[in-house]
Design a protein around this motif. Structure first.
Motif, PDB file in Angstrom:
ATOM      1  N   GLN A  41       0.826  -1.204   0.000  1.00  0.00           N
ATOM      2  CA  GLN A  41       0.000   0.000   0.000  1.00  0.00           C
ATOM      3  C   GLN A  41       0.864   1.260   0.000  1.00  0.00           C
ATOM      4  OE1 GLN A  41      -2.641  -0.358   3.352  1.00  0.00           O
ATOM      5  NE2 GLN A  41      -4.081  -1.655   2.237  1.00  0.00           N
ATOM      6  N   GLU A  42       1.973   1.198   0.739  1.00  0.00           N
ATOM      7  CA  GLU A  42       2.849   2.374   0.772  1.00  0.00           C
ATOM      8  C   GLU A  42       3.409   2.690  -0.611  1.00  0.00           C
ATOM      9  OE1 GLU A  42       2.398   1.060   4.886  1.00  0.00           O
ATOM     10  OE2 GLU A  42       2.784   0.032   3.002  1.00  0.00           O
ATOM     11  N   GLN A  43       3.646   1.661  -1.425  1.00  0.00           N
ATOM     12  CA  GLN A  43       4.125   1.903  -2.788  1.00  0.00           C
ATOM     13  C   GLN A  43       3.053   2.595  -3.626  1.00  0.00           C
ATOM     14  OE1 GLN A  43       5.393  -2.198  -3.669  1.00  0.00           O
ATOM     15  NE2 GLN A  43       7.432  -1.382  -4.120  1.00  0.00           N
ATOM     16  N   ALA A  44       1.802   2.174  -3.453  1.00  0.00           N
ATOM     17  CA  ALA A  44       0.718   2.844  -4.173  1.00  0.00           C
ATOM     18  C   ALA A  44       0.637   4.311  -3.786  1.00  0.00           C
ATOM     19  CB  ALA A  44      -0.612   2.142  -3.890  1.00  0.00           C
ATOM     20  N   MET A  45       0.809   4.598  -2.498  1.00  0.00           N
ATOM     21  CA  MET A  45       0.796   5.997  -2.051  1.00  0.00           C
ATOM     22  C   MET A  45       1.976   6.762  -2.629  1.00  0.00           C
ATOM     23  SD  MET A  45      -0.248   5.467   1.960  1.00  0.00           S
ATOM     24  CE  MET A  45      -0.070   7.223   2.338  1.00  0.00           C
ATOM     25  N   ARG A  46       3.166   6.140  -2.601  1.00  0.00           N
ATOM     26  CA  ARG A  46       4.356   6.834  -3.098  1.00  0.00           C
ATOM     27  C   ARG A  46       4.276   7.073  -4.605  1.00  0.00           C
ATOM     28  NH1 ARG A  46       7.493   9.898  -0.352  1.00  0.00           N
ATOM     29  NH2 ARG A  46       7.888   8.311   1.242  1.00  0.00           N
ATOM     30  N   ILE A  47       3.700   6.124  -5.348  1.00  0.00           N
ATOM     31  CA  ILE A  47       3.523   6.326  -6.795  1.00  0.00           C
ATOM     32  C   ILE A  47       2.627   7.537  -7.039  1.00  0.00           C
ATOM     33  CG2 ILE A  47       2.470   5.342  -8.872  1.00  0.00           C
ATOM     34  CD1 ILE A  47       3.406   2.601  -7.877  1.00  0.00           C
ATOM     35  N   ALA A  48       1.541   7.639  -6.269  1.00  0.00           N
ATOM     36  CA  ALA A  48       0.636   8.776  -6.430  1.00  0.00           C
ATOM     37  C   ALA A  48       1.348  10.091  -6.113  1.00  0.00           C
ATOM     38  CB  ALA A  48      -0.585   8.596  -5.528  1.00  0.00           C
ATOM     39  N   ILE A  49       2.229  10.051  -5.111  1.00  0.00           N
ATOM     40  CA  ILE A  49       2.950  11.270  -4.733  1.00  0.00           C
ATOM     41  C   ILE A  49       3.984  11.642  -5.792  1.00  0.00           C
ATOM     42  CG2 ILE A  49       4.583  12.220  -3.044  1.00  0.00           C
ATOM     43  CD1 ILE A  49       3.136  10.491  -0.918  1.00  0.00           C
ATOM     44  N   GLU A  50       4.773  10.658  -6.243  1.00  0.00           N
ATOM     45  CA  GLU A  50       5.867  10.943  -7.160  1.00  0.00           C
ATOM     46  C   GLU A  50       5.386  11.179  -8.585  1.00  0.00           C
ATOM     47  OE1 GLU A  50       8.823  11.466  -6.252  1.00  0.00           O
ATOM     48  OE2 GLU A  50       8.831  10.711  -4.203  1.00  0.00           O
ATOM     49  N   ALA A  51       4.454  10.344  -9.060  1.00  0.00           N
ATOM     50  CA  ALA A  51       4.071  10.401 -10.471  1.00  0.00           C
ATOM     51  C   ALA A  51       2.890  11.324 -10.729  1.00  0.00           C
ATOM     52  CB  ALA A  51       3.732   8.998 -10.978  1.00  0.00           C
ATOM     53  N   ALA A  52       1.998  11.476  -9.745  1.00  0.00           N
ATOM     54  CA  ALA A  52       0.810  12.299  -9.963  1.00  0.00           C
ATOM     55  C   ALA A  52       0.789  13.540  -9.086  1.00  0.00           C
ATOM     56  CB  ALA A  52      -0.449  11.467  -9.702  1.00  0.00           C
ATOM     57  N   ARG A  53       1.831  13.737  -8.290  1.00  0.00           N
ATOM     58  CA  ARG A  53       1.979  14.917  -7.449  1.00  0.00           C
ATOM     59  C   ARG A  53       0.842  15.042  -6.439  1.00  0.00           C
ATOM     60  NH1 ARG A  53       6.262  14.092  -8.741  1.00  0.00           N
ATOM     61  NH2 ARG A  53       7.717  15.332  -9.943  1.00  0.00           N
ATOM     62  N   PHE A  54       0.380  13.902  -5.928  1.00  0.00           N
ATOM     63  CA  PHE A  54      -0.575  13.927  -4.829  1.00  0.00           C
ATOM     64  C   PHE A  54       0.141  14.429  -3.580  1.00  0.00           C
ATOM     65  CE2 PHE A  54      -4.328  10.910  -5.662  1.00  0.00           C
ATOM     66  CZ  PHE A  54      -4.370  11.260  -6.999  1.00  0.00           C
ATOM     67  N   THR A  55      -0.600  15.084  -2.697  1.00  0.00           N
ATOM     68  CA  THR A  55      -0.057  15.343  -1.374  1.00  0.00           C
ATOM     69  C   THR A  55      -0.093  14.027  -0.594  1.00  0.00           C
ATOM     70  OG1 THR A  55      -2.204  15.848  -0.380  1.00  0.00           O
ATOM     71  CG2 THR A  55      -1.009  17.677  -1.416  1.00  0.00           C
ATOM     72  N   PRO A  56       0.707  13.897   0.464  1.00  0.00           N
ATOM     73  CA  PRO A  56       0.642  12.654   1.249  1.00  0.00           C
ATOM     74  C   PRO A  56      -0.761  12.354   1.768  1.00  0.00           C
ATOM     75  CG  PRO A  56       2.625  13.870   1.805  1.00  0.00           C
ATOM     76  CD  PRO A  56       1.826  14.768   0.900  1.00  0.00           C
ATOM     77  N   GLU A  57      -1.506  13.411   2.148  1.00  0.00           N
ATOM     78  CA  GLU A  57      -2.868  13.189   2.638  1.00  0.00           C
ATOM     79  C   GLU A  57      -3.766  12.673   1.517  1.00  0.00           C
ATOM     80  OE1 GLU A  57      -1.096  15.888   3.203  1.00  0.00           O
ATOM     81  OE2 GLU A  57      -0.742  15.731   5.379  1.00  0.00           O
ATOM     82  N   GLN A  58      -3.624  13.234   0.294  1.00  0.00           N
ATOM     83  CA  GLN A  58      -4.422  12.745  -0.832  1.00  0.00           C
ATOM     84  C   GLN A  58      -4.053  11.305  -1.176  1.00  0.00           C
ATOM     85  OE1 GLN A  58      -3.307  15.787  -3.631  1.00  0.00           O
ATOM     86  NE2 GLN A  58      -5.240  16.908  -3.381  1.00  0.00           N
ATOM     87  N   ALA A  59      -2.767  10.986  -1.083  1.00  0.00           N
ATOM     88  CA  ALA A  59      -2.340   9.622  -1.373  1.00  0.00           C
ATOM     89  C   ALA A  59      -2.926   8.643  -0.372  1.00  0.00           C
ATOM     90  CB  ALA A  59      -0.812   9.539  -1.361  1.00  0.00           C
TER      91      ALA A  59
END
Length: 550
Positions: A516-534
């Motif tokens: 799950q942490e990888q899914a969050m990090r992908i959203a942060i790195e590739a889609a520029r999500f904030t950590p809260e959005q991820a």
């Protein structure tokens, strides 16, 4: 001028018996004599009359009898259901005051859960300091012990960020509570270990709550605590199962039974139990109810389809079978009984019974509240999880055996890492009795994945799960690990960042997202999500089957 508050009412209802009218007249006369207002009620057992058969079944379950033997224990008719205002006015047309009094009574019932005030206990701290300052002091003291060679700048920045977030959300007393419980356990020689999302916290590592070194993994503190979610942190700590009661009694002793209680768990009817209970009530034989119970893996109206009923040798058109299946489907999801949570404690600064009902548990020396973990989360009440793990007891006994042979071990951190002989055993699937990798599925995967270091075991445990299996992540990872497929990483477009940023996220898992942490990090790195959005994305991924939030 203030009016005198009414302290008593007399509720009346119509049961549709021959004596209803006379009984109501006598009761109304007594109410007038004693100046007690009447309340018109329906004494409802169901919300609609067509639910009466299910109510009869539940009555039989409660009385441990069958529908044929229940007799007068069942309701005489199907009229004990919620009724419309028009119907109530018709039933009590000779007593309009009872209708008016019921409306007045209802207007007084304006309680909201928002009115409950909850304060977490004020933990004892040194004089002249604050909870945040004391927590920070303990954290930096622990960091110095964990890293005697010095604290790296990246870790220092992580600790400062986490401490600032904890201070912003006023969670310092909660961390101090968990730290104190862990300190007590270790002082008594009780093995314990924090796990779960708390492993994403460098503060928890420095406090000795967890053993996951933040310098070795890519932490996502927002997976654990987020300012946007405003949800209480959840630190799960496992203790030796044979000695956990010592920890529980320490909590009761420290906070008092009037300020500490174990959360409840509401046990609901599931298909297997619903089939057994309804079948027994309907008078079906034990072998028939067992057969129906065994055919309970589908959901909703797909449960017990006609073709499967025929395959197990039953007639789906038989009235008893048809009625049993229909009622069992209705019963699924109903609360069955109240049980204790496995170890979730609720602690308060004031009296706990001023916030929630409490009662004595079956286990001597314990008390529990009547709310479950979902109720607690909704109200923002923090829960301290004191869990039991049998494997910690086994490890402690192994430590004792080693110590008796001149190899002193007292803590999990003392165990030598990366022993080649351990991995040779595991690649042979020689893992019977080894926590997390002893199931048939894990023993089947071990020779294929062939773990050679600790992180391989992390992947091993994670990959034999429904998510990676259903998401077709298992075979691509194994092919890449075995060299039968090249390792490739998605390349974001130039405006979204450097081409290697996803390699940093997926490198340890050969380009296949498993955590799950990888899914969050992908959203942060590739889609520029904030950590809260991820983290919102992670939660949506976990629940989209139920609520469709993706």
């Amino acid at each position: 001028a203030q009016t005198k508050r009414q302290e008593a009412w007399l509720a009346v209802t119509r049961f549709y018996t021959a004596t209803d009218t006379k009984t109501l007249q006598v009761t109304a006369a007594r109410a007038r004599h004693h100046r007690i207002p009447l309340l018109a009620t329906t004494d409802a057992l169901t919300h609609a009359p067509e639910r009466r058969p299910l109510q009869d079944v539940m009555t039989c379950i409660r009385l441990n009898t069958t529908i044929d033997r229940a007799g007068l224990a069942l309701a005489a008719n199907a009229e004990r259901h919620l009724k419309s205002p028009t119907e109530l006015a018709r039933l009590f047309r000779d007593h309009p005051d009872a209708i008016a009094n019921s409306q007045d009574f209802g207007s007084l019932c304006q309680f909201s859960l928002d009115e409950l005030s909850y304060q977490y206990p004020n933990e004892p701290i040194p004089q002249g300091t604050t909870p945040d300052a004391h927590l920070a002091a303990l954290t930096w003291q622990g960091a110095a012990a964990r890293y005697p060679a010095g604290i790296q700048p990246k870790l220092r920045a992580t600790l400062e960020k986490e401490l600032a977030m904890i201070a912003q959300l006023a969670y310092a007393p909660y961390f101090l509570t968990v730290h104190d419980i862990v300190r007590f356990a270790r002082a008594q020689g009780i093995l314990c270990q924090g796990r779960g999302s708390a492993a994403n916290s460098a503060v928890c590592y420095c406090l000795g709550i967890t053993a996951v070194d933040p310098t070795e993994i890519d932490l996502l503190f927002e997976r654990f605590v987020s300012a946007e979610r405003r949800e209480p942190p959840d630190i799960d700590v496992d203790f030796e199962h044979e000695r956990r009661e010592e920890v529980i009694q320490y909590i009761y002793q420290r906070y008092g039974r009037h300020r500490a209680g174990i959360a409840a768990t509401v046990i609901h009817y599931r298909p297997k139990m619903a089939a057994r209970e309804v079948g027994r009530v309907m008078g079906l034989s034990e072998d028939i109810t067992a057969a129906l119970s065994a055919e309970s893996w589908n959901a909703g109206q797909s449960l017990w389809p006609d073709d499967r009923i025929r395959e197990i040798g039953l007639d789906p058109e038989s009235p008893p079978i048809r009625r049993t299946i229909a009622l069992a489907r209705q019963l699924i999801g109903f609360p069955r009984h109240l049980s204790q949570h496995v170890g979730g404690f609720v602690l308060t600064e004031g009296r706990l019974d001023e916030t929630v009902p409490i009662g004595p548990a079956a286990t001597p020396g314990r008390s529990f509240i009547e709310w479950d973990k979902d109720d607690i989360d909704t109200l923002g009440i923090m829960k301290v999880d004191v869990l039991a793990l049998g494997m910690l007891t086994c490890i402690h006994r192994a430590f004792d055996l080693l110590t008796a042979r001149g190899i002193p071990l007292t803590d999990l951190a003392d165990i030598p890492r990366e022993d080649p002989e351990v991995y040779r055993m595991l690649t042979r699937a020689d893992s019977l009795g080894v926590f997390q990798v002893e199931s048939r599925a894990q023993m089947n995967m071990l020779p294929r994945l062939r773990p050679a270091r600790f992180y391989d075991l992390v992947i091993e445990v994670a990959i034999v799960r429904p998510g990676p299996i259903q998401g077709d992540m298992v075979h691509p990872y194994l092919r890449r690990r075995q060299g039968r497929e090249s390792v490739e990483f998605p390349s974001p477009s130039p405006e979204h960042g450097p081409p290697d940023e996803l390699e940093r996220v997926l490198g340890k898992t050969l380009g296949v997202p498993l955590f799950q942490e990888q899914a969050m990090r992908i959203a942060i790195e590739a889609a520029r999500f904030t950590p809260e959005q991820a983290n919102q994305l992670r939660r949506a991924m976990a629940t989209f089957h139920h609520v469709g939030t993706i």
